[in-house]
Motif scaffolding. Structure first.
Motif, mmCIF file in Angstrom:
data_model
loop_
_atom_site.group_PDB
_atom_site.id
_atom_site.type_symbol
_atom_site.label_atom_id
_atom_site.label_comp_id
_atom_site.label_asym_id
_atom_site.label_seq_id
_atom_site.Cartn_x
_atom_site.Cartn_y
_atom_site.Cartn_z
ATOM 1 N N TRP B 25 31.347 -14.296 -2.131
ATOM 2 C CA TRP B 25 30.336 -15.291 -2.454
ATOM 3 C C TRP B 25 30.848 -16.701 -2.125
ATOM 4 O O TRP B 25 30.146 -17.503 -1.529
ATOM 5 N N TRP B 26 32.096 -16.957 -2.511
ATOM 6 C CA TRP B 26 32.698 -18.261 -2.270
ATOM 7 C C TRP B 26 32.743 -18.567 -0.764
ATOM 8 O O TRP B 26 32.477 -19.696 -0.331
ATOM 9 N N VAL B 27 33.058 -17.543 0.033
ATOM 10 C CA VAL B 27 33.089 -17.718 1.484
ATOM 11 C C VAL B 27 31.683 -18.009 2.005
ATOM 12 O O VAL B 27 31.480 -18.907 2.824
ATOM 13 N N ALA B 28 30.694 -17.255 1.514
ATOM 14 C CA ALA B 28 29.314 -17.469 1.962
ATOM 15 C C ALA B 28 28.855 -18.882 1.608
ATOM 16 O O ALA B 28 28.227 -19.563 2.423
ATOM 17 N N LEU B 243 34.335 -24.039 9.492
ATOM 18 C CA LEU B 243 34.161 -23.042 10.561
ATOM 19 C C LEU B 243 34.892 -21.746 10.222
ATOM 20 O O LEU B 243 34.410 -20.652 10.523
ATOM 21 N N ILE B 244 36.050 -21.864 9.571
ATOM 22 C CA ILE B 244 36.794 -20.650 9.185
ATOM 23 C C ILE B 244 35.957 -19.811 8.208
ATOM 24 O O ILE B 244 35.854 -18.597 8.348
ATOM 25 N N PHE B 245 35.341 -20.487 7.240
ATOM 26 C CA PHE B 245 34.496 -19.777 6.282
ATOM 27 C C PHE B 245 33.331 -19.096 6.992
ATOM 28 O O PHE B 245 32.993 -17.950 6.710
ATOM 29 N N THR B 246 32.713 -19.827 7.892
ATOM 30 C CA THR B 246 31.551 -19.268 8.599
ATOM 31 C C THR B 246 31.979 -18.061 9.439
ATOM 32 O O THR B 246 31.304 -17.020 9.438
ATOM 33 N N ALA B 247 33.098 -18.196 10.127
ATOM 34 C CA ALA B 247 33.593 -17.087 10.949
ATOM 35 C C ALA B 247 33.948 -15.888 10.069
ATOM 36 O O ALA B 247 33.580 -14.746 10.382
ATOM 37 N N ALA B 248 34.639 -16.150 8.953
ATOM 38 C CA ALA B 248 35.006 -15.061 8.040
ATOM 39 C C ALA B 248 33.760 -14.320 7.582
ATOM 40 O O ALA B 248 33.728 -13.090 7.523
ATOM 41 N N PHE B 249 32.727 -15.092 7.284
ATOM 42 C CA PHE B 249 31.494 -14.478 6.806
ATOM 43 C C PHE B 249 30.910 -13.532 7.857
ATOM 44 O O PHE B 249 30.544 -12.402 7.546
#
Lengths: 285, 277
Positions: B25-28, B243-249
């Motif tokens: 959730w935190w990543v999203a 961008l890292i969060f978006t990519a991880a998602f």
């Protein structure tokens, strides 16, 4: 069954067998052969093994890997088992909670490493949470005492839910009549768990224990991405050490010997675990 | 079981589920918030820590304008090809081991078992040396080949095919079907659970792989998403966490959908495999 025509047999079995021999068995054999030749020598010897086993860094890597294995495997399996017992029920929305526990298992380990690497930053959310609870911020991945535990957290977040699903499926295969029988006998919860659940779950537990142990010997991405084995070698798990030897330092002979050590340890552990989990009552039943 | 008596149990189950889900959730949330907000609502913690207030899709747009699009495409492409070829080839090998009679069958079966007892990552480095000599670095072939031949998938198919009554096969022979016809028209349609389990094994192997693609495909043209996310370069303003969060998602989203969808098969079939194995 008639004896198969060679052409038909070759068409069915040939491609996969070729792939497995070339991509699995050949490199394993090559590593074994390479490990017997010291650099710039055409004599078979154990020099490479002598070299790595006298190397302080390699010794420490073996130690760290052993400590890591002894912590992470019991920890993950205990947590997975407790979760499976907790989620083995038919209350409302249980399917959702099961799915949520399983979801991290879908996250590639490299992604888990990156996410938790940010989460465990000095100014990250974990420290923010600790401070809210009145605890001093921690160094986590940059502390020699906490880095390995941080790796364990990163690996367990994706691992526990994964192994939980196997145990949950195993629990659901236990016949309800067994539980009813011991309830009539007046067994308490612990006795029920000890004398019904645990023995009935033995096969699933064996599979989970063996597969999990092997998987944990191979953990690499979090170490390579977050700590490169540091600080002070405290997270230098065997896979990272092999990678450093072979790929970073270009010492193929030592890497080959270390690879053989790893494969041997993995196979030995698998065998021992299968032996240990074989119960005497299996033969009687 | 003695479940209904304890009312705390649903609460504990919910708490565990939410705890495991929290990082996702935190990543999203991080993927949907502006870069400067990523670490903004941490001290003190507030509802805004876990709820995006100034939602934006700028991160997503920016991410897909970068090299990451190529990496995600590479991941999807090599995974689709590996699963498709892996399923058909492993099923054929499993079929040969289950229903064909030939000299050395036990030995071949032994080789299959050995091949999946040797963990792939452990031999990745020596294999990399061999593939380098063969000129397969930075090629799709190099990325895909190890994912196609999977001893565990072969083993699984063999076990499943052994359970199919041989009368069906004999009927096929009477009807004048070829061996391939029997395999294709009788065995494959009956083996949906085996396809799903083997498919999941092949899929996860390829999608989650890190060490092998790191070695064999370092070039941006062939780099896969699981490797690319660990190599996000900093720009003038520092690390591009948004961008890292978006990519991880996005990397996690695809396997999450697949695992959720096949959850039932995943647990039941692999569990029975564990029992038999």
């Amino acid at each position: 069954m008639r004896v198969a025509k060679p052409t038909v047999l070759l068409a069915f079995l040939g491609p996969t067998l070729l792939l497995l021999i070339v991509l699995r068995i050949w490199p394993a054999t090559a590593a074994f052969v390479d490990s017997l030749y010291a650099p710039r020598s055409d004599q078979i010897s154990l020099d490479n093994y002598r070299f790595i086993f006298s190397d302080r860094v390699f010794q420490q890597s073996l130690m760290v890997s052993a400590i890591y294995s002894l912590i992470v495997n019991p920890l993950q399996i205990a947590m997975a088992l407790m979760l499976a017992l907790l989620l083995n029920t038919k209350t409302a929305m249980i399917g959702l909670w099961r799915t949520l526990v399983l979801l991290p298992a879908a996250v590639p380990l490299s992604v888990s490493a990156v996410i938790w690497g940010i989460g465990l930053r000095p100014d990250g959310p974990i420290n923010a949470l600790l401070m809210t609870m009145g605890i001093d911020p921690q160094r986590f991945l940059t502390s020699p005492d906490q880095a390995l535990w941080s790796i364990i957290l990163i690996v367990s977040w994706v691992g526990v839910g994964y192994w939980m699903t196997f145990l949950l499926a195993g629990l659901q295969e236990i016949p309800k009549s067994l539980y009813e029988a011991v309830r009539i006998d007046g067994a308490n919860r612990w006795q029920t768990f000890r004398y019904v659940t645990l023995p009935q779950l033995r096969r699933t537990l064996t599979f989970v224990l063996v597969a999990n142990t092997v998987a944990n010997f191979l953990v690499f991405a979090p170490v390579q991405i977050l700590t490169q084995g540091g600080p002070r070698g405290s997270t230098n798990l065997i896979m990272n050490e092999i990678f450093t030897l072979g790929f970073v330092q270009g010492d193929r002979s030592s890497a080959a010997a270390a690879t053989v050590v790893l494969v041997t340890v993995v196979l030995a552990v698998v065998l021992i675990q299968f032996r240990m989990m074989q119960a005497p009552e299996d033969n009687a039943a | 079981m003695t479940t209904r008596r304890f009312s705390f149990r649903p609460l504990a189950a919910a708490a565990c589920g939410l705890l495991f889900f929290l990082p996702i959730w935190w990543v999203a949330v991080g993927a949907l918030r502006p870069r400067e907000d990523i670490f903004r609502y941490l001290s003190p913690l507030s509802w805004r820590t876990l709820w995006p207030t100034d939602t934006t899709i700028a991160n997503i747009v920016m991410l897909f304008q970068s090299d990451f699009t190529r990496a995600l495409f590479n991941s999807v492409f090599v995974t689709v090809v590996a699963v498709a070829f892996g399923l058909i080839l492993c099923a054929m090998a499993g079929f040969a081991l289950a229903v064909m009679r030939f000299r050395g069958r036990e030995f071949v079966f032994f080789l299959i078992v050995v091949s999946f007892l040797i963990p792939f990552d452990a031999i990745a480095l020596p294999l990399f040396g061999l593939m380098l000599d063969a000129g397969l670095q930075n090629t799709y072939i190099g990325l895909i080949l190890p994912g196609i031949g999977n001893g565990l998938a072969v083993f699984l198919y063999r076990q499943f095919f052994l359970g199919i009554p041989k009368e069906l096969r004999e009927a096929g022979v009477v009807d004048g079907m070829s061996t391939f016809g029997i395999f294709w028209r009788i065995y494959l349609p009956l083996s949906r659970p085996a396809h799903i389990t083997a498919g999941l094994i092949l899929f996860l192997f390829q999608w989650q792989a890190y060490l092998w693609p790191l070695l064999i495909a370092p070039d941006t043209k062939y780099k896969v998403a699981a490797v690319a996310i660990a190599q996000f370069t900093d720009n003038v303003e520092g690390t591009q966490y948004n961008l890292i969060f978006t990519a991880a998602f996005f990397i996690a989203l695809i396997p999450m959908i697949i695992i959720t969808y096949f959850q039932k098969y995943f647990t039941s079939s692999v569990a029975s495999m564990g029992g038999k194995g």
